[in-house]
Design a protein around this motif. Structure first.
Motif, PDB file in Angstrom:
ATOM      1  N   ASP A  46       0.828  -1.210   0.000  1.00  0.00           N
ATOM      2  CA  ASP A  46       0.000   0.000   0.000  1.00  0.00           C
ATOM      3  C   ASP A  46       0.859   1.256   0.000  1.00  0.00           C
ATOM      4  OD1 ASP A  46       0.830  -0.764   2.539  1.00  0.00           O
ATOM      5  OD2 ASP A  46      -0.997  -0.135   3.548  1.00  0.00           O
ATOM      6  N   LEU A  47       1.951   1.251   0.761  1.00  0.00           N
ATOM      7  CA  LEU A  47       2.837   2.407   0.782  1.00  0.00           C
ATOM      8  C   LEU A  47       3.528   2.594  -0.566  1.00  0.00           C
ATOM      9  CD1 LEU A  47       4.461   2.020   4.325  1.00  0.00           C
ATOM     10  CD2 LEU A  47       2.453   3.370   3.664  1.00  0.00           C
ATOM     11  N   ARG A  48       3.958   1.501  -1.175  1.00  0.00           N
ATOM     12  CA  ARG A  48       4.591   1.586  -2.494  1.00  0.00           C
ATOM     13  C   ARG A  48       3.609   2.130  -3.531  1.00  0.00           C
ATOM     14  NH1 ARG A  48       6.175  -3.876  -1.949  1.00  0.00           N
ATOM     15  NH2 ARG A  48       4.947  -4.305  -3.825  1.00  0.00           N
ATOM     16  N   ALA A  49       2.354   1.685  -3.462  1.00  0.00           N
ATOM     17  CA  ALA A  49       1.350   2.132  -4.427  1.00  0.00           C
ATOM     18  C   ALA A  49       1.118   3.630  -4.321  1.00  0.00           C
ATOM     19  CB  ALA A  49       0.044   1.370  -4.213  1.00  0.00           C
ATOM     20  N   LEU A  50       1.051   4.149  -3.109  1.00  0.00           N
ATOM     21  CA  LEU A  50       0.822   5.585  -2.933  1.00  0.00           C
ATOM     22  C   LEU A  50       2.029   6.398  -3.375  1.00  0.00           C
ATOM     23  CD1 LEU A  50      -1.046   5.626   0.489  1.00  0.00           C
ATOM     24  CD2 LEU A  50      -2.020   5.776  -1.812  1.00  0.00           C
ATOM     25  N   ALA A  51       3.231   5.901  -3.085  1.00  0.00           N
ATOM     26  CA  ALA A  51       4.440   6.613  -3.500  1.00  0.00           C
ATOM     27  C   ALA A  51       4.557   6.668  -5.016  1.00  0.00           C
ATOM     28  CB  ALA A  51       5.671   5.950  -2.896  1.00  0.00           C
ATOM     29  N   ALA A  52       4.034   5.661  -5.699  1.00  0.00           N
ATOM     30  CA  ALA A  52       4.088   5.627  -7.153  1.00  0.00           C
ATOM     31  C   ALA A  52       3.019   6.502  -7.798  1.00  0.00           C
ATOM     32  CB  ALA A  52       3.943   4.184  -7.644  1.00  0.00           C
ATOM     33  N   GLU A  53       1.897   6.677  -7.126  1.00  0.00           N
ATOM     34  CA  GLU A  53       0.743   7.338  -7.742  1.00  0.00           C
ATOM     35  C   GLU A  53       0.589   8.811  -7.374  1.00  0.00           C
ATOM     36  OE1 GLU A  53      -2.704   7.671 -10.072  1.00  0.00           O
ATOM     37  OE2 GLU A  53      -1.241   6.041  -9.966  1.00  0.00           O
ATOM     38  N   LEU A  54       0.752   9.151  -6.106  1.00  0.00           N
ATOM     39  CA  LEU A  54       0.354  10.480  -5.649  1.00  0.00           C
ATOM     40  C   LEU A  54       1.218  11.639  -6.143  1.00  0.00           C
ATOM     41  CD1 LEU A  54      -1.640   8.862  -3.966  1.00  0.00           C
ATOM     42  CD2 LEU A  54      -1.123  10.328  -2.021  1.00  0.00           C
ATOM     43  N   PRO A  55       2.533  11.486  -6.280  1.00  0.00           N
ATOM     44  CA  PRO A  55       3.323  12.646  -6.709  1.00  0.00           C
ATOM     45  C   PRO A  55       2.870  13.243  -8.037  1.00  0.00           C
ATOM     46  CG  PRO A  55       4.778  11.005  -5.769  1.00  0.00           C
ATOM     47  CD  PRO A  55       3.416  10.363  -5.880  1.00  0.00           C
ATOM     48  N   GLU A 177     -13.481   1.124   1.743  1.00  0.00           N
ATOM     49  CA  GLU A 177     -13.266  -0.319   1.841  1.00  0.00           C
ATOM     50  C   GLU A 177     -12.611  -0.850   0.580  1.00  0.00           C
ATOM     51  OE1 GLU A 177     -15.789  -4.522   2.297  1.00  0.00           O
ATOM     52  OE2 GLU A 177     -16.760  -2.594   2.715  1.00  0.00           O
ATOM     53  N   VAL A 178     -11.609  -1.687   0.766  1.00  0.00           N
ATOM     54  CA  VAL A 178     -11.013  -2.432  -0.343  1.00  0.00           C
ATOM     55  C   VAL A 178     -11.564  -3.856  -0.250  1.00  0.00           C
ATOM     56  CG1 VAL A 178      -8.891  -3.210  -1.459  1.00  0.00           C
ATOM     57  CG2 VAL A 178      -8.938  -1.002  -0.266  1.00  0.00           C
ATOM     58  N   PRO A 179     -12.532  -4.209  -1.086  1.00  0.00           N
ATOM     59  CA  PRO A 179     -13.211  -5.507  -0.946  1.00  0.00           C
ATOM     60  C   PRO A 179     -12.242  -6.681  -0.989  1.00  0.00           C
ATOM     61  CG  PRO A 179     -14.367  -4.098  -2.511  1.00  0.00           C
ATOM     62  CD  PRO A 179     -13.061  -3.422  -2.208  1.00  0.00           C
ATOM     63  N   TYR A 180     -12.535  -7.663  -0.142  1.00  0.00           N
ATOM     64  CA  TYR A 180     -11.819  -8.940  -0.092  1.00  0.00           C
ATOM     65  C   TYR A 180     -10.389  -8.840   0.458  1.00  0.00           C
ATOM     66  CZ  TYR A 180     -15.615  -9.851  -3.352  1.00  0.00           C
ATOM     67  OH  TYR A 180     -16.852  -9.933  -3.938  1.00  0.00           O
ATOM     68  N   ALA A 181      -9.878  -7.650   0.691  1.00  0.00           N
ATOM     69  CA  ALA A 181      -8.478  -7.485   1.081  1.00  0.00           C
ATOM     70  C   ALA A 181      -8.267  -7.791   2.557  1.00  0.00           C
ATOM     71  CB  ALA A 181      -8.013  -6.062   0.781  1.00  0.00           C
ATOM     72  N   ASP A 182      -7.061  -8.270   2.874  1.00  0.00           N
ATOM     73  CA  ASP A 182      -6.701  -8.548   4.252  1.00  0.00           C
ATOM     74  C   ASP A 182      -5.995  -7.337   4.870  1.00  0.00           C
ATOM     75  OD1 ASP A 182      -4.088  -8.574   3.269  1.00  0.00           O
ATOM     76  OD2 ASP A 182      -3.818 -10.735   3.496  1.00  0.00           O
ATOM     77  N   GLY A 184      -2.931  -6.522   4.979  1.00  0.00           N
ATOM     78  CA  GLY A 184      -1.896  -5.965   4.117  1.00  0.00           C
ATOM     79  C   GLY A 184      -2.403  -5.618   2.726  1.00  0.00           C
ATOM     80  N   PHE A 185      -3.729  -5.613   2.559  1.00  0.00           N
ATOM     81  CA  PHE A 185      -4.395  -5.312   1.292  1.00  0.00           C
ATOM     82  C   PHE A 185      -4.099  -6.340   0.204  1.00  0.00           C
ATOM     83  CE2 PHE A 185      -4.201  -1.261   3.549  1.00  0.00           C
ATOM     84  CZ  PHE A 185      -5.556  -0.956   3.602  1.00  0.00           C
ATOM     85  N   ALA A 186      -3.758  -7.540   0.614  1.00  0.00           N
ATOM     86  CA  ALA A 186      -3.658  -8.651  -0.329  1.00  0.00           C
ATOM     87  C   ALA A 186      -5.050  -9.241  -0.525  1.00  0.00           C
ATOM     88  CB  ALA A 186      -2.713  -9.721   0.193  1.00  0.00           C
ATOM     89  N   GLY A 194      -8.623  -8.425  -8.953  1.00  0.00           N
ATOM     90  CA  GLY A 194      -7.220  -8.763  -8.831  1.00  0.00           C
ATOM     91  C   GLY A 194      -6.482  -7.831  -7.890  1.00  0.00           C
ATOM     92  N   GLN A 195      -5.201  -8.154  -7.645  1.00  0.00           N
ATOM     93  CA  GLN A 195      -4.395  -7.348  -6.738  1.00  0.00           C
ATOM     94  C   GLN A 195      -4.202  -5.930  -7.252  1.00  0.00           C
ATOM     95  OE1 GLN A 195      -3.035  -8.525  -3.537  1.00  0.00           O
ATOM     96  NE2 GLN A 195      -3.230  -6.313  -3.487  1.00  0.00           N
ATOM     97  N   ASP A 196      -3.962  -5.774  -8.531  1.00  0.00           N
ATOM     98  CA  ASP A 196      -3.779  -4.431  -9.088  1.00  0.00           C
ATOM     99  C   ASP A 196      -5.045  -3.596  -8.936  1.00  0.00           C
ATOM    100  OD1 ASP A 196      -1.196  -5.050  -9.801  1.00  0.00           O
ATOM    101  OD2 ASP A 196      -1.642  -5.379 -11.924  1.00  0.00           O
ATOM    102  N   GLU A 197      -6.189  -4.224  -9.137  1.00  0.00           N
ATOM    103  CA  GLU A 197      -7.459  -3.512  -8.993  1.00  0.00           C
ATOM    104  C   GLU A 197      -7.689  -3.097  -7.545  1.00  0.00           C
ATOM    105  OE1 GLU A 197     -12.231  -4.059 -10.015  1.00  0.00           O
ATOM    106  OE2 GLU A 197     -10.813  -5.666 -10.452  1.00  0.00           O
ATOM    107  N   ALA A 198      -7.322  -3.968  -6.613  1.00  0.00           N
ATOM    108  CA  ALA A 198      -7.474  -3.638  -5.203  1.00  0.00           C
ATOM    109  C   ALA A 198      -6.626  -2.431  -4.834  1.00  0.00           C
ATOM    110  CB  ALA A 198      -7.079  -4.836  -4.337  1.00  0.00           C
ATOM    111  N   LEU A 199      -5.388  -2.392  -5.318  1.00  0.00           N
ATOM    112  CA  LEU A 199      -4.518  -1.255  -5.021  1.00  0.00           C
ATOM    113  C   LEU A 199      -4.994   0.007  -5.730  1.00  0.00           C
ATOM    114  CD1 LEU A 199      -1.021  -2.986  -5.082  1.00  0.00           C
ATOM    115  CD2 LEU A 199      -2.313  -2.180  -3.080  1.00  0.00           C
TER     116      LEU A 199
END
Length: 214
Positions: A46-55, A177-182, A184-186, A194-199
């Motif tokens: 989740d942290l990696r996804a935000l660092a890649a997207e938000l800037p 809510e991120v459906p189905y995620a645990d 760690g958002f897996a 899929g995982q990409d859609e969840a992120l």
């Protein structure tokens, strides 16, 4: 195309040396400072996804490694020591002169909530807020979340054993809510997304919320 500048900064705190990995954008309007949980580091998905997207959307992301992680320890210290490390890093996070959103995942989210008002955070982002230990709903940590004192967004996995979205109390915060995620958002392979859609759900929720912050 937005230019993203990455750098790493070591910060001395009363709890030891912390480390900040910056993902800067030249046209930033906010800084999102986010720390990790008690069981992992800033490599969390989740942290990696935000660092890649938000800037690319005007948010500089600062990923904070607590002193215990920098020192190579395997077990997180007591909450007051985590808060001490976060306080020590805060002047560096605020140095750009922009509003700072205090954030984190799991234990890092608790730190952000506990210290937000004291440190003058603009808002709080709680990723996988550990509402209670797994199987122990009577050990609620809702008071930390409800006491943040600033605009707060919770992003929670639909199957998080530390607190499913339906377990959260009413409050002035926003919950995505991120459906189905645990925790760690897996998401399991059998899930209809899929995982990409969840992120993407996670990143889009955070982006929409930050866009609405004054």
């Amino acid at each position: 195309m937005t230019q993203i500048i990455e750098s790493v900064e070591t910060v001395a705190t009363d709890a030891g040396e912390a480390r900040v990995t910056w993902h800067r954008t030249g046209k930033a309007r906010l800084v999102l400072a986010a720390s990790h949980g008690a069981g992992g580091g800033i490599e969390a998905r989740d942290l990696r996804a935000l660092a890649a997207e938000l800037p690319a959307h005007g948010v500089t992301v600062a990923l904070v490694e607590q002193p215990w992680r920098v020192a190579g320890k395997k077990v997180a210290p007591a909450p007051r020591t985590l808060d001490e490390g976060w306080r020590g890093v805060w002047p560096v996070l605020a140095a750009p002169g922009l509003p700072v959103v205090a954030g984190g995942r799991s234990a890092g989210a608790r730190v952000a909530c506990r210290t937000a008002a004291e440190l003058g955070a603009h808002a709080v982002l709680a990723l996988g807020f550990p509402l209670h230990p797994p199987g122990r709903p009577e050990k609620s940590r809702a008071a930390e979340l409800l006491g943040a004192g600033v605009p707060t967004l919770v992003v929670q996995g639909g199957n998080d054993p530390f607190g499913r979205p339906a377990e959260f109390p009413e409050g002035s915060y926003t919950l995505v809510e991120v459906p189905y995620a645990d925790h760690g958002f897996a998401v399991p392979k059998r899930a209809p997304l899929g995982q990409d859609e969840a992120l993407r759900i996670l990143s889009d929720g955070v982006l929409e919320w930050t866009s609405g912050l004054a």
